[in-house]
Design an enzyme around this catalytic site. Structure first.
Site, short mmCIF file in Angstrom:
data_model
loop_
_atom_site.label_atom_id
_atom_site.label_comp_id
_atom_site.label_asym_id
_atom_site.label_seq_id
_atom_site.Cartn_x
_atom_site.Cartn_y
_atom_site.Cartn_z
CD GLN A 107 9.21 15.48 23.33
OE1 GLN A 107 9.87 15.70 22.08
NE2 GLN A 107 8.84 16.02 24.08
CB CYS A 125 5.14 18.03 17.29
SG CYS A 125 5.94 18.63 15.76
CE LYS A 173 6.13 19.24 22.86
NZ LYS A 173 7.30 19.58 21.88
#
Length: 168
Positions: free
Chosen positions: A51, A82, A121
């Site tokens: 990632q 995040c 993500k």
């Protein structure tokens, strides 16, 4: 269905893994981290996803090239979820949820620099007034991402409150 394993970032953990040690030291822009148990997975465990997070398409493309040439990862995942301030201040992570054009450029650059599937993500959106996960998912698909994973919270929720599974 197998869930990809993530290689954690700390260089010490990577350099203790023989396969990664053979690739040499990691460049300063290389940032991967993951969700695994206390022990990092061995490279022979597959599928393995690495990632990245960042905001500069050139640098993210270089990172994808590096991963493709020096690792046996199966997937490259881009972290647009995040919510922590130090990542947001770097214009990375869920910062990209508030900047769809930049998100597209980052995903396109990573896709263009690897033969591995690229996944993303992301969060539901920046805040409750700016839920744009569908828009971002479509841009990711247009840029060549093979899959997206949506965290049902917004950036403003951080890690608190309820996840809204309707967004997923």
């Amino acid at each position: 269905c197998l869930t990809p394993r993530y290689i954690p970032y700390p260089n010490s953990a990577l350099s203790s893994n023989k396969e990664f040690a053979q690739a040499g030291p990691l460049p300063s822009w290389f940032t991967v981290y993951g969700v695994v148990g206390a022990d990092p997975p061995h490279i022979d465990e597959h599928p393995v996803a690495l990632q990245l997070f960042g905001n500069d398409p050139l640098t993210m493309g270089e990172a994808a090239t590096y991963l493709s040439e020096h690792t046996d990862c199966d997937i490259i995942d881009i972290n647009m979820g995040c919510p922590v301030n130090k990542v947001i201040k770097a214009h990375a992570g869920s910062y990209l949820m508030a900047h769809p054009e930049e998100a597209y450029d980052v995903v396109r650059a990573v896709v263009d620099h690897t033969d591995r599937p690229v996944t993303v993500k992301m969060r539901a959106g920046w805040d409750h007034d700016h839920i744009n996960c569908v828009e971002i998912a479509r841009l990711c698909e247009k840029a060549g991402a093979k899959a997206v994973a949506v965290h049902g919270r917004t950036r403003s929720q951080m890690y608190t409150g309820s996840s809204n599974n309707e967004y997923i």
